[in-house]
Design a protein around this motif. Sequence first.
Motif, PDB file in Angstrom:
ATOM      1  N   LEU A 114       0.857  -1.181   0.000  1.00 55.94           N
ATOM      2  CA  LEU A 114       0.000   0.000   0.000  1.00 55.94           C
ATOM      3  C   LEU A 114       0.889   1.224   0.000  1.00 55.94           C
ATOM      4  CD1 LEU A 114      -2.485  -1.746   0.646  1.00 55.94           C
ATOM      5  CD2 LEU A 114      -3.187   0.054   2.133  1.00 55.94           C
ATOM      6  N   GLU A 115       0.675   2.082  -0.957  1.00 55.84           N
ATOM      7  CA  GLU A 115       1.468   3.289  -1.015  1.00 55.84           C
ATOM      8  C   GLU A 115       0.597   4.457  -0.590  1.00 55.84           C
ATOM      9  OE1 GLU A 115       3.044   4.166  -4.797  1.00 55.84           O
ATOM     10  OE2 GLU A 115       4.580   5.455  -3.940  1.00 55.84           O
ATOM     11  N   PRO A 116       0.950   5.142   0.500  1.00 51.28           N
ATOM     12  CA  PRO A 116       0.124   6.262   0.931  1.00 51.28           C
ATOM     13  C   PRO A 116       0.283   7.450  -0.010  1.00 51.28           C
ATOM     14  CG  PRO A 116       2.043   6.105   2.317  1.00 51.28           C
ATOM     15  CD  PRO A 116       2.092   4.932   1.393  1.00 51.28           C
ATOM     16  N   GLY A 117      -0.757   8.234  -0.089  1.00 50.43           N
ATOM     17  CA  GLY A 117      -0.674   9.438  -0.908  1.00 50.43           C
ATOM     18  C   GLY A 117      -1.284   9.256  -2.274  1.00 50.43           C
ATOM     19  N   ARG A 155      -2.415  12.293  -1.862  1.00 52.03           N
ATOM     20  CA  ARG A 155      -3.115  13.215  -0.967  1.00 52.03           C
ATOM     21  C   ARG A 155      -3.351  12.518   0.363  1.00 52.03           C
ATOM     22  NH1 ARG A 155      -2.135  17.549  -3.126  1.00 52.03           N
ATOM     23  NH2 ARG A 155      -1.672  16.967  -5.240  1.00 52.03           N
ATOM     24  N   PRO A 156      -3.460  13.257   1.446  1.00 46.30           N
ATOM     25  CA  PRO A 156      -3.832  12.614   2.701  1.00 46.30           C
ATOM     26  C   PRO A 156      -5.209  11.968   2.561  1.00 46.30           C
ATOM     27  CG  PRO A 156      -3.174  14.888   3.067  1.00 46.30           C
ATOM     28  CD  PRO A 156      -3.250  14.704   1.601  1.00 46.30           C
ATOM     29  N   GLY A 157      -5.340  10.767   3.074  1.00 44.76           N
ATOM     30  CA  GLY A 157      -6.618  10.078   3.005  1.00 44.76           C
ATOM     31  C   GLY A 157      -6.768   9.167   1.812  1.00 44.76           C
ATOM     32  N   ARG A 158      -5.813   9.186   0.917  1.00 42.51           N
ATOM     33  CA  ARG A 158      -5.869   8.294  -0.220  1.00 42.51           C
ATOM     34  C   ARG A 158      -4.627   7.411  -0.204  1.00 42.51           C
ATOM     35  NH1 ARG A 158     -10.061   9.483  -2.459  1.00 42.51           N
ATOM     36  NH2 ARG A 158      -9.754   7.698  -3.794  1.00 42.51           N
ATOM     37  N   SER A 159      -4.777   6.215  -0.694  1.00 46.02           N
ATOM     38  CA  SER A 159      -3.589   5.393  -0.881  1.00 46.02           C
ATOM     39  C   SER A 159      -3.849   4.436  -2.027  1.00 46.02           C
ATOM     40  CB  SER A 159      -3.201   4.653   0.399  1.00 46.02           C
ATOM     41  OG  SER A 159      -4.304   4.022   0.948  1.00 46.02           O
ATOM     42  N   THR A 160      -2.778   3.913  -2.571  1.00 47.88           N
ATOM     43  CA  THR A 160      -2.869   3.035  -3.724  1.00 47.88           C
ATOM     44  C   THR A 160      -2.393   1.652  -3.318  1.00 47.88           C
ATOM     45  OG1 THR A 160      -2.221   4.954  -4.997  1.00 47.88           O
ATOM     46  CG2 THR A 160      -2.283   2.873  -6.152  1.00 47.88           C
ATOM     47  N   ALA A 161      -3.191   0.646  -3.618  1.00 47.77           N
ATOM     48  CA  ALA A 161      -2.790  -0.733  -3.368  1.00 47.77           C
ATOM     49  C   ALA A 161      -2.202  -1.268  -4.661  1.00 47.77           C
ATOM     50  CB  ALA A 161      -3.985  -1.561  -2.943  1.00 47.77           C
ATOM     51  N   VAL A 162      -0.912  -1.527  -4.654  1.00 45.53           N
ATOM     52  CA  VAL A 162      -0.230  -1.938  -5.882  1.00 45.53           C
ATOM     53  C   VAL A 162       0.025  -3.439  -5.816  1.00 45.53           C
ATOM     54  CG1 VAL A 162       1.748  -1.575  -7.364  1.00 45.53           C
ATOM     55  CG2 VAL A 162       0.874   0.299  -6.005  1.00 45.53           C
ATOM     56  N   TRP A 163      -0.430  -4.152  -6.823  1.00 41.36           N
ATOM     57  CA  TRP A 163      -0.128  -5.572  -6.966  1.00 41.36           C
ATOM     58  C   TRP A 163       0.546  -5.692  -8.315  1.00 41.36           C
ATOM     59  CZ3 TRP A 163      -1.293  -9.880  -9.998  1.00 41.36           C
ATOM     60  CH2 TRP A 163      -1.104 -11.126  -9.388  1.00 41.36           C
ATOM     61  N   GLY A 164       1.841  -5.797  -8.314  1.00 41.31           N
ATOM     62  CA  GLY A 164       2.536  -5.811  -9.590  1.00 41.31           C
ATOM     63  C   GLY A 164       4.001  -6.086  -9.402  1.00 41.31           C
ATOM     64  N   PRO A 165       4.751  -6.001 -10.499  1.00 42.27           N
ATOM     65  CA  PRO A 165       6.186  -6.270 -10.410  1.00 42.27           C
ATOM     66  C   PRO A 165       6.915  -5.130  -9.712  1.00 42.27           C
ATOM     67  CG  PRO A 165       5.608  -5.576 -12.609  1.00 42.27           C
ATOM     68  CD  PRO A 165       4.330  -5.701 -11.875  1.00 42.27           C
TER      69      PRO A 165
END
Lengths: 127, 379
Positions: free
Chosen positions: B194-197, B199-209
């Motif tokens: 999980l990468e935060p940002g 913006r505050p309150g948002r994050s990206t869940a990355v499933w990848g290489p």
Amino acid sequence: MAEIEPYESAMDAIPGAHPYPRSSRYHDAEIGVHRTADGTEVRYAKRRLLPPLGEEQTEDGESATHTVNAGERPDLLAQHYFGDPAQWWQIADANPVLDPHELTEEAGRDIRIPHAGGFPASGGRHV
Amino acid sequence: MSEQPVGRGPIHITLQTGPRLTRPVPPEVVEALLSAQITATAGERSGFQLAFDLTKTGALSRRLLPEGFFDPKTRVILSVSVKGTAEVLLDGLIVRQEVGASNQPGHSTLTVTGEDLSVLMDLEERTDRFPNLRPSQRVARILAKYADYGIEPRVFQEKIEQPPREQLRVEYQTATDLAYVTDLARANGYIFFLEPGPRPGRSTAVWGPEIRIGQRQHALNVNMDANSTVDQLTFAYDGTAREEPQARVQNPATRDTLLLPQPDIGPLRPPLGRRATPALRRRTLSGTAKKESEQAQAELLARAALSADAISGSGSLDVNRHGYILRPRELVGVRGAGVTYDGDYYVKSVTHNIRPGSYQQNFTLSREGLIARSGTVRP
């Protein structure tokens, strides 16, 4: 549900290769591609909208007010408040002026300094 | 620069807490903040620890702590701005608090420990079946459930296509969502984090290489007198780290077994060093005969790629001196470590240590071969 990206897009798209660095005011600007009549592609930064004004005043009064003294410049203020003279555009954004020199032309004018830990206007995901 | 309190110096901290939607903390909390430590690792869960001064008559011990301001499952968002450029470092949940009451005045502390938002996915064990869904589709379906915490999924299709065949096999999930998603990532040579940002309150869940190409971060300089940005840097070369996995698959019709050829890990792991480490160990993957050949191939590739990082480096830097925040899971160049160990590295993990007046980062780097591929790094 978001789209599943193809594997190639992870390796082809160059991560972090936004033409503007993170400290730039154009970092959140979207990059558009214009296709000319002969088929060549021209990349350009799309129009950047200013953050909504007056937002920071309502938020716990985080933005400070600065009274301009004689001999001040926007970059000196940015160095004083943010530690980086190149961030003068954040002050210019908070007091909408067309010419940044308008900010400090007149001694005695009150200008708003945005909160130094704050984020500029909401933009898209940066890669 | 070193004497200024948090929030006044050139590095500013913004702390937000709340049950699900967060708001800035009261000023007493920021004043009581003694230190913050945040760890972010590629392919693992991030963790954080915040220490607060707990004076007897302060607002923390009188009002906020009993009111449940630091209760478990409180969401915490911490962002720092260095030279006016803000970045979210942490978006997580408190899971534990410790109070150290001391006889000496001013030495009582409250320590809150927590993990990033992926702890939400680890709370409940689920059983679910995924007929006719590829691994990436399964991951996308699981991640879609967590949208209300501002988690946006970013799922890449697996490197080796594994077309589902419902007649032959239906995939089951028996563990927690996080364990299942992490297992799927490992079986494909991917990482999940999980990468935060931004913006505050948002994050990206990355499933990848692991993305090992593209623009490098500003180089780490060591052993360069006044131009050094890194306090110390240690490299280790572990010859037994890399292994050559072997997998056999069985053809169910003829019962013949077939040894799969060694995969090329280049596409999953673009080489960063010129002289690749030879694989000293050879091991056989178990249970691949029962799997379909694409699944076995993906597992073989994943194992070969994940064990390839034989060279690791660790060190620490001062953000004030370096001028930039080193971000994990990106590439960075190293200068001044000698011909063998100079060049580009993948930043495996970063620990941020923030306290009033100082911002230190500990980091670990990794790559798979010695000697830089190019003569220059990005300064």
